[in-house]
Design a protein around this motif. Structure first.
Motif, PDB file in Angstrom:
ATOM      1  N   GLY A   1      28.752  47.994  47.045  1.00  0.00           N
ATOM      2  CA  GLY A   1      30.105  48.378  46.676  1.00  0.00           C
ATOM      3  C   GLY A   1      31.154  47.298  46.826  1.00  0.00           C
ATOM      4  N   ALA A   2      30.747  46.044  46.956  1.00  0.00           N
ATOM      5  CA  ALA A   2      31.726  44.958  47.051  1.00  0.00           C
ATOM      6  C   ALA A   2      32.466  44.830  45.718  1.00  0.00           C
ATOM      7  N   LEU A   3      33.785  44.786  45.783  1.00  0.00           N
ATOM      8  CA  LEU A   3      34.631  44.677  44.598  1.00  0.00           C
ATOM      9  C   LEU A   3      35.047  43.225  44.396  1.00  0.00           C
ATOM     10  N   HIS A   4      34.928  42.740  43.160  1.00  0.00           N
ATOM     11  CA  HIS A   4      35.359  41.382  42.849  1.00  0.00           C
ATOM     12  C   HIS A   4      36.192  41.421  41.569  1.00  0.00           C
ATOM     13  N   LEU A   5      37.458  40.992  41.671  1.00  0.00           N
ATOM     14  CA  LEU A   5      38.358  40.929  40.524  1.00  0.00           C
ATOM     15  C   LEU A   5      38.701  39.476  40.234  1.00  0.00           C
ATOM     16  N   THR A   6      38.801  39.135  38.962  1.00  0.00           N
ATOM     17  CA  THR A   6      39.268  37.827  38.533  1.00  0.00           C
ATOM     18  C   THR A   6      40.537  38.047  37.716  1.00  0.00           C
ATOM     19  N   PHE A   7      41.508  37.143  37.895  1.00  0.00           N
ATOM     20  CA  PHE A   7      42.805  37.280  37.243  1.00  0.00           C
ATOM     21  C   PHE A   7      43.040  36.155  36.246  1.00  0.00           C
ATOM     22  N   ASP A   8      44.066  36.317  35.414  1.00  0.00           N
ATOM     23  CA  ASP A   8      44.354  35.382  34.335  1.00  0.00           C
ATOM     24  C   ASP A   8      44.746  33.984  34.794  1.00  0.00           C
ATOM     25  N   ASP A   9      45.139  33.815  36.046  1.00  0.00           N
ATOM     26  CA  ASP A   9      45.483  32.478  36.548  1.00  0.00           C
ATOM     27  C   ASP A   9      44.344  31.877  37.371  1.00  0.00           C
ATOM     28  N   SER A  10      43.143  32.448  37.251  1.00  0.00           N
ATOM     29  CA  SER A  10      41.923  32.040  37.961  1.00  0.00           C
ATOM     30  C   SER A  10      41.872  32.499  39.415  1.00  0.00           C
ATOM     31  N   ALA A  11      42.873  33.241  39.879  1.00  0.00           N
ATOM     32  CA  ALA A  11      42.808  33.818  41.224  1.00  0.00           C
ATOM     33  C   ALA A  11      41.692  34.860  41.252  1.00  0.00           C
ATOM     34  N   GLU A  12      41.166  35.097  42.458  1.00  0.00           N
ATOM     35  CA  GLU A  12      40.099  36.081  42.634  1.00  0.00           C
ATOM     36  C   GLU A  12      40.371  36.914  43.873  1.00  0.00           C
ATOM     37  N   LEU A  13      39.878  38.135  43.852  1.00  0.00           N
ATOM     38  CA  LEU A  13      39.975  39.057  44.983  1.00  0.00           C
ATOM     39  C   LEU A  13      38.581  39.585  45.251  1.00  0.00           C
ATOM     40  N   HIS A  14      38.150  39.517  46.504  1.00  0.00           N
ATOM     41  CA  HIS A  14      36.831  40.017  46.878  1.00  0.00           C
ATOM     42  C   HIS A  14      36.971  40.904  48.106  1.00  0.00           C
ATOM     43  N   VAL A  15      36.560  42.178  47.961  1.00  0.00           N
ATOM     44  CA  VAL A  15      36.591  43.127  49.070  1.00  0.00           C
ATOM     45  C   VAL A  15      35.160  43.590  49.310  1.00  0.00           C
ATOM     46  N   GLY A  16      34.582  43.132  50.400  1.00  0.00           N
ATOM     47  CA  GLY A  16      33.211  43.511  50.730  1.00  0.00           C
ATOM     48  C   GLY A  16      33.168  44.802  51.527  1.00  0.00           C
ATOM     49  N   PRO A  17      31.982  45.349  51.720  1.00  0.00           N
ATOM     50  CA  PRO A  17      31.851  46.558  52.530  1.00  0.00           C
ATOM     51  C   PRO A  17      32.089  46.234  54.004  1.00  0.00           C
ATOM     52  N   HIS A  18      32.472  47.223  54.757  1.00  0.00           N
ATOM     53  CA  HIS A  18      32.663  47.087  56.197  1.00  0.00           C
ATOM     54  C   HIS A  18      31.643  47.997  56.875  1.00  0.00           C
ATOM     55  N   PRO A  19      31.047  47.558  57.987  1.00  0.00           N
ATOM     56  CA  PRO A  19      30.009  48.378  58.615  1.00  0.00           C
ATOM     57  C   PRO A  19      30.530  49.696  59.214  1.00  0.00           C
ATOM     58  N   GLN A  20      31.810  49.768  59.570  1.00  0.00           N
ATOM     59  CA  GLN A  20      32.322  50.957  60.259  1.00  0.00           C
ATOM     60  C   GLN A  20      33.418  51.717  59.524  1.00  0.00           C
ATOM     61  N   TYR A  21      34.096  51.066  58.566  1.00  0.00           N
ATOM     62  CA  TYR A  21      35.278  51.680  57.971  1.00  0.00           C
ATOM     63  C   TYR A  21      35.215  51.675  56.451  1.00  0.00           C
ATOM     64  N   GLU A  22      36.020  52.561  55.859  1.00  0.00           N
ATOM     65  CA  GLU A  22      36.224  52.560  54.423  1.00  0.00           C
ATOM     66  C   GLU A  22      36.876  51.233  54.049  1.00  0.00           C
ATOM     67  N   SER A  23      36.308  50.516  53.098  1.00  0.00           N
ATOM     68  CA  SER A  23      36.855  49.199  52.770  1.00  0.00           C
ATOM     69  C   SER A  23      37.871  49.245  51.633  1.00  0.00           C
ATOM     70  N   TRP A  24      37.595  49.999  50.581  1.00  0.00           N
ATOM     71  CA  TRP A  24      38.548  50.072  49.483  1.00  0.00           C
ATOM     72  C   TRP A  24      38.378  51.367  48.709  1.00  0.00           C
ATOM     73  N   SER A  25      39.447  51.708  47.989  1.00  0.00           N
ATOM     74  CA  SER A  25      39.401  52.869  47.100  1.00  0.00           C
ATOM     75  C   SER A  25      40.274  52.594  45.887  1.00  0.00           C
ATOM     76  N   LEU A  26      39.954  53.266  44.809  1.00  0.00           N
ATOM     77  CA  LEU A  26      40.703  53.144  43.571  1.00  0.00           C
ATOM     78  C   LEU A  26      41.014  54.546  43.077  1.00  0.00           C
ATOM     79  N   THR A  27      42.294  54.804  42.793  1.00  0.00           N
ATOM     80  CA  THR A  27      42.718  56.112  42.311  1.00  0.00           C
ATOM     81  C   THR A  27      43.727  55.919  41.189  1.00  0.00           C
ATOM     82  N   GLY A  28      43.983  56.979  40.450  1.00  0.00           N
ATOM     83  CA  GLY A  28      45.038  56.940  39.445  1.00  0.00           C
ATOM     84  C   GLY A  28      44.596  57.432  38.088  1.00  0.00           C
ATOM     85  N   THR A  29      45.464  57.248  37.122  1.00  0.00           N
ATOM     86  CA  THR A  29      45.247  57.660  35.752  1.00  0.00           C
ATOM     87  C   THR A  29      44.507  56.574  34.985  1.00  0.00           C
TER      88      THR A  29
END
Length: 131
Positions: free
Chosen positions: A86-114
């Motif tokens: 469930g590791a999330l990896h996003l790439t953006f238009d300016d070459s920036a990146e975001l990486h959210v890996g899983p955590h052994p004890q806690y909720e790491s990320w969520s996505l909600t919305g329309t």
């Protein structure tokens, strides 16, 4: 595993920081209104690569140490990947990146919305897609 490809083409129109990091994403169609209006909530340490190629280890709840994440504002998502456990990896238009890996004890990320399928990545990478 499902990939939230609806985020491709969305821009970050809101950032919020407290004990979580929240990024608001939207994509607007002039004829139909918003096709995506979503929020990514990050609750554990994550990695960010800025447009200059420098990696930053960031942790929600650390105040001004989250400064580099402000650069996501007004950036557009160009690629989305869901990697192992469930590791999330996003790439953006300016070459920036975001990486959210899983955590052994806690909720790491969520996505909600329309326009996106809600998902929560729990402890150890347990993924809960809400249909």
């Amino acid at each position: 595993m499902k990939v939230p490809t609806a985020l491709i083409g969305c821009h970050v129109d809101r950032t919020a920081f407290d004990y979580q990091v929240r990024l608001g994403f939207s994509a607007h169609d002039p004829d139909e209104g918003y096709r995506v209006d979503a929020e990514l909530t990050i609750e554990t340490p994550f990695l960010m690569c800025d447009r200059d190629g420098e990696w930053h280890e960031l942790d929600p709840g650390t105040g001004s140490a989250l400064g580099p994440a402000l650069d996501f504002f007004r950036r557009t998502v160009t690629a989305v990947e869901i990697r192992a456990k469930g590791a999330l990896h996003l790439t953006f238009d300016d070459s920036a990146e975001l990486h959210v890996g899983p955590h052994p004890q806690y909720e790491s990320w969520s996505l909600t919305g329309t326009g996106v399928e809600p998902v929560t990545v729990g402890p150890g990478g347990e993924t809960d897609w809400v249909s």
